[in-house]
Design a protein around this motif. Structure first.
Motif, PDB file in Angstrom:
ATOM      1  N   CYS A   8       0.848  -1.197   0.000  1.00 33.72           N
ATOM      2  CA  CYS A   8       0.000   0.000   0.000  1.00 33.72           C
ATOM      3  C   CYS A   8       0.877   1.238   0.000  1.00 33.72           C
ATOM      4  N   PRO A   9       0.804   2.073  -1.018  1.00 33.26           N
ATOM      5  CA  PRO A   9       1.671   3.255  -1.070  1.00 33.26           C
ATOM      6  C   PRO A   9       1.248   4.323  -0.065  1.00 33.26           C
ATOM      7  N   TYR A  10       0.044   4.212   0.471  1.00 31.26           N
ATOM      8  CA  TYR A  10      -0.438   5.197   1.454  1.00 31.26           C
ATOM      9  C   TYR A  10      -0.173   4.718   2.879  1.00 31.26           C
ATOM     10  N   LYS A  11       0.376   3.541   3.008  1.00 30.11           N
ATOM     11  CA  LYS A  11       0.687   2.911   4.297  1.00 30.11           C
ATOM     12  C   LYS A  11      -0.541   2.890   5.204  1.00 30.11           C
ATOM     13  N   LYS A  12      -1.623   2.364   4.636  1.00 30.47           N
ATOM     14  CA  LYS A  12      -2.874   2.315   5.380  1.00 30.47           C
ATOM     15  C   LYS A  12      -3.303   0.890   5.737  1.00 30.47           C
ATOM     16  N   VAL A  13      -2.352  -0.057   5.650  1.00 30.64           N
ATOM     17  CA  VAL A  13      -2.584  -1.350   6.286  1.00 30.64           C
ATOM     18  C   VAL A  13      -1.551  -1.455   7.397  1.00 30.64           C
ATOM     19  N   PHE A  14      -1.984  -1.984   8.533  1.00 28.75           N
ATOM     20  CA  PHE A  14      -1.146  -1.988   9.737  1.00 28.75           C
ATOM     21  C   PHE A  14      -1.004  -3.414  10.256  1.00 28.75           C
ATOM     22  N   TYR A  15       0.182  -3.713  10.722  1.00 29.52           N
ATOM     23  CA  TYR A  15       0.438  -5.052  11.258  1.00 29.52           C
ATOM     24  C   TYR A  15       0.171  -5.067  12.758  1.00 29.52           C
ATOM     25  N   ASN A  16      -0.655  -5.987  13.190  1.00 31.25           N
ATOM     26  CA  ASN A  16      -0.944  -6.142  14.609  1.00 31.25           C
ATOM     27  C   ASN A  16      -0.059  -7.255  15.170  1.00 31.25           C
ATOM     28  N   ALA A  17       0.922  -6.876  15.984  1.00 26.17           N
ATOM     29  CA  ALA A  17       1.891  -7.854  16.486  1.00 26.17           C
ATOM     30  C   ALA A  17       1.293  -8.763  17.558  1.00 26.17           C
ATOM     31  N   GLU A  18       0.113  -8.422  18.063  1.00 27.92           N
ATOM     32  CA  GLU A  18      -0.517  -9.329  19.032  1.00 27.92           C
ATOM     33  C   GLU A  18      -1.343 -10.405  18.342  1.00 27.92           C
ATOM     34  N   THR A  19      -2.155  -9.982  17.384  1.00 28.66           N
ATOM     35  CA  THR A  19      -2.969 -10.977  16.678  1.00 28.66           C
ATOM     36  C   THR A  19      -2.174 -11.630  15.550  1.00 28.66           C
ATOM     37  N   LYS A  20      -1.017 -11.038  15.197  1.00 28.03           N
ATOM     38  CA  LYS A  20      -0.176 -11.512  14.088  1.00 28.03           C
ATOM     39  C   LYS A  20      -0.908 -11.449  12.747  1.00 28.03           C
ATOM     40  N   THR A  21      -1.781 -10.480  12.625  1.00 26.81           N
ATOM     41  CA  THR A  21      -2.472 -10.280  11.353  1.00 26.81           C
ATOM     42  C   THR A  21      -2.405  -8.801  10.994  1.00 26.81           C
ATOM     43  N   SER A  22      -2.740  -8.494   9.758  1.00 24.57           N
ATOM     44  CA  SER A  22      -2.782  -7.101   9.328  1.00 24.57           C
ATOM     45  C   SER A  22      -4.210  -6.587   9.434  1.00 24.57           C
ATOM     46  N   GLU A  23      -4.321  -5.305   9.728  1.00 22.09           N
ATOM     47  CA  GLU A  23      -5.636  -4.700   9.959  1.00 22.09           C
ATOM     48  C   GLU A  23      -5.673  -3.337   9.286  1.00 22.09           C
TER      49      GLU A  23
END
Ligand code: SF4
Ligand code: SF4
Lengths: 291, 350
Positions: B189-204
């Motif tokens: 994503c060039p807008y950096k609008k997906v985030f990695y959740n290090a607790e759930t180990k998934t992207s949100e």
């Protein structure tokens, strides 16, 4: 060159092997032939086994096989399996770093044990940072063994089981029918233990041999089984299709496991050499006597 | 609705309708109410502390995450090959700080309330710095959410098809059951609008408050996303790009005054911006000069060449209003009627 073709006796005296040689000569030649044949075979024998075979060592008891440094592993023969980038369609898929994995396999009547060991200087055990990926290793097996599945995670009609261990300490059993389809399956008998020492990971997977569940590989003690391996180096941002993978190998579980196939080959070759030598000698003596 | 059948609006393949948002940058006061509305709804805890699905950054400025515009992602000129992207570091987003609450509240300390350590970067850290020299310095605020793009490189990046564009309204979502935390979408994503959740180990990521637009929000009513509804100056229009009677279609396709942020990334965002037209420059002596305060070059860098026509149209229409003439465009832009701003039920009986 007919002259060298001693196994096909020719009735024309001039062209036969024995007619021109003394008994001593024949004996000497036979010896040379045997030695040359053995010498030619030696390198293969030292390398031990047919391509793509991974020997399986049968053990009476599980002892400490589930431990990466268990002594029960001392007697288990090792295979070195080369790895290369899987070539999947993810960015930088070709940039993988692990080039080979050492594989040892043992089984008891109940369980199959795979000890995998590879060089990786960094222990990447956390996925807690945004750019943090964990080291990992996976074993791929056909879900059912009627036909060899496509190497890249099988296909919808020919699926694979994957035993996956991650440096985070987790392991899981997965079912896949093609790239990007891995789905966790419940496999309570799968275990994994790992150590990192002297710049190498050593991971032992073990699982019950038998399975009567659909899509869970049933490991037969009487039949060779296809196996492929994959290794990920976390600090090189390797994950998913960015991985170093092997081709299909097979676990030599089949009928020859009592004595590995290369022993059988060795004995056949030796047997043929003896028969040949004897025939040449007899023919030589016959000719020398002018029969 | 009949209009969608012969729609002239380009939607992604397989998508029935496309949600869209227009934000009028001239109205943003940088209050971060939208940011907090989003955060209290979706990202308060559970590994989401550092995430701002809606953030408001000062432009010119480094943004959130820091220097996101230099991290790659999106598509190349052909629009078919993805451009490689980077993963930001936690520091680029800014870590959640610990404060000396304990000392002040319970231990009688009289030191000022402040972060304990590492308070050297965070979202909108460079607030109001902007650029230019007094008396002609300039800055404006840029609220950003996921653009729910028509050609989303995040979706294309995922080898597991865990991130997808949903059929009914084009909202881009991460299937939390399929995601294995590979973070290719975060890179992509060039807008950096997906985030990695290090607790759930998934992207949100931003979900465009889909429960609210489906009527599962407060009082069981259809509501616009919280960032829009809670904005004090009500600067956002929310609706469907293919609702050809709606204000979004007018602003984007008819008047062409709402433009995309970084169109050169080629993901075809569905969040559009009315570009800022700051007051003109002044001389040292304080006289008004006939020169624009925010350099056009800079606006072009952000919004592409279309920003020029957009600004020209807006000033033309403003002049009409000054002369006492009618301007549909200025009416749309200055409406205070929420029913005009939020049109989310137009396709409900389709
Ligand atoms: S803004 Fe980024 S995350 Fe959102 S749809 Fe576009 S590419 Fe995907
Ligand atoms: S709530 Fe509205 S005015 Fe405040 S920062 Fe967000 S978009 Fe700007």
């Amino acid at each position: 060159m007919r002259e060298d073709d001693g196994s096909v006796p020719d009735r024309t005296p001039e062209s036969t092997l024995g007619s021109k040689l003394s008994r001593e000569h024949v004996a000497a030649l036979a010896l040379v032939v045997t030695v040359v044949a053995s010498a030619a075979l030696l390198p293969t024998l030292a390398d031990a086994r047919p391509a793509y075979e991974i020997p399986v060592d049968y053990q009476q008891s599980s002892a400490d096989l589930s431990e990466p440094s268990g002594e029960a592993w001392d007697s288990v023969p090792a295979a070195s399996v080369p790895l290369s980038s899987a070539g999947a369609s993810v960015p930088a898929a070709d940039e993988t770093s692990v080039e080979s994995v050492r594989v040892e396999v043992a089984r008891t009547n109940e369980r199959l044990y795979l000890r995998l060991s590879w060089a990786d200087a960094t222990t990447d055990t956390s996925t807690d940072e945004i750019s943090g990926f964990a080291d990992a290793v996976a074993v791929q097996l056909p879900a059912n063994q009627s036909e060899r599945p496509p190497i890249a995670m099988g296909s919808t009609s020919n699926r694979v089981n994957v035993w996956y261990w991650s440096g985070t300490g987790e392991h899981e059993a997965l079912l896949a029918g093609g790239p990007g389809t891995t789905t966790e399956i419940d496999e309570p008998t799968l275990r994994a233990n790992a150590t990192h020492e002297d710049g190498r990971w050593t991971v032992v997977f073990s699982r019950s041999m038998a399975s009567d569940r659909a899509n869970v590989t049933d490991v037969s003690p009487n039949r060779d089984m296809d196996v492929a391996l994959a290794v990920w180096n976390g600090s090189n941002m390797e994950r998913s299709g960015r991985k170093a993978t092997s081709e299909w190998y097979y676990l030599a579980l089949g009928p020859d496991t009592g004595g590995p196939p290369y022993e059988a080959i060795l004995w056949s070759v030796a047997g043929l050499a003896i028969v040949f030598t004897t025939l040449v000698t007899i023919e030589g003596i016959r000719r020398t006597r002018g029969e | 609705m009949s209009q969608s059948d012969d729609s002239t609006v380009d939607l992604a393949e397989g998508i029935d309708h496309q949600v869209a948002m227009v934000m009028d940058l001239n109205k943003c006061i940088g209050c971060q109410t939208c940011t907090i509305a989003c955060k209290t709804n979706w990202t308060e805890s559970g590994g989401r502390e550092y995430m701002y699905w809606n953030n408001v950054e000062t432009k010119p400025g480094s943004g959130y995450p820091r220097d996101w515009e230099e991290m790659g992602g999106g598509w190349d000129e052909s629009g078919e090959e993805r451009t490689p992207g980077d993963l930001p570091d936690r520091e680029d987003y800014g870590r959640a700080w610990d404060f000396n609450h304990e000392a002040i509240m319970y231990e009688g300390s009289d030191e000022p309330l402040r972060p304990l350590e590492n308070a050297d970067w965070g979202p909108n850290w460079d607030e109001d710095e902007g650029a230019g020299e007094y008396p002609n310095s300039y800055y404006f605020y840029l609220p950003r959410i996921c653009n729910h793009c028509t050609h989303p490189s995040c979706v294309e990046a995922c080898p597991r098809s865990a991130i997808y564009k949903r059929e009914e309204d084009g909202i881009v979502l991460v299937d939390q059951d399929r995601c294995r935390g590979y973070r290719y979408c975060v890179e992509g994503c060039p807008y950096k609008k997906v985030f990695y959740n290090a607790e759930t180990k998934t992207s949100e990521k931003c979900i465009f408050c889909y429960p609210r637009i489906e009527g599962e929000g407060p009082e069981g009513e259809v509501r616009p996303p919280s960032c829009a509804e809670d904005c004090p100056p009500q600067l956002r229009h929310v609706g469907f790009l293919d609702d050809e009677d709606g204000p979004i279609h007018k602003l984007v396709n008819e008047y062409e005054v709402a433009v995309r942020l970084h169109p050169e990334y080629r993901t075809e965002p569905n969040v559009y911006y009315i570009p800022p037209y700051a007051p003109p420059q002044t001389s040292e002596g304080g006289e008004t000069l006939d020169a624009e305060r925010i350099p056009r070059d800079y606006l072009e860098e952000l919004f592409g060449p279309k920003v020029n026509e957009a600004l020209n149209t807006i000033s033309r229409e403003r002049d009409r209003v000054r002369r006492g003439e009618e301007s549909e465009l200025m009416e749309i832009l200055s409406t205070v009627n929420n029913d005009d701003q939020y049109r989310l039920e137009v396709f409900d009986d389709a």
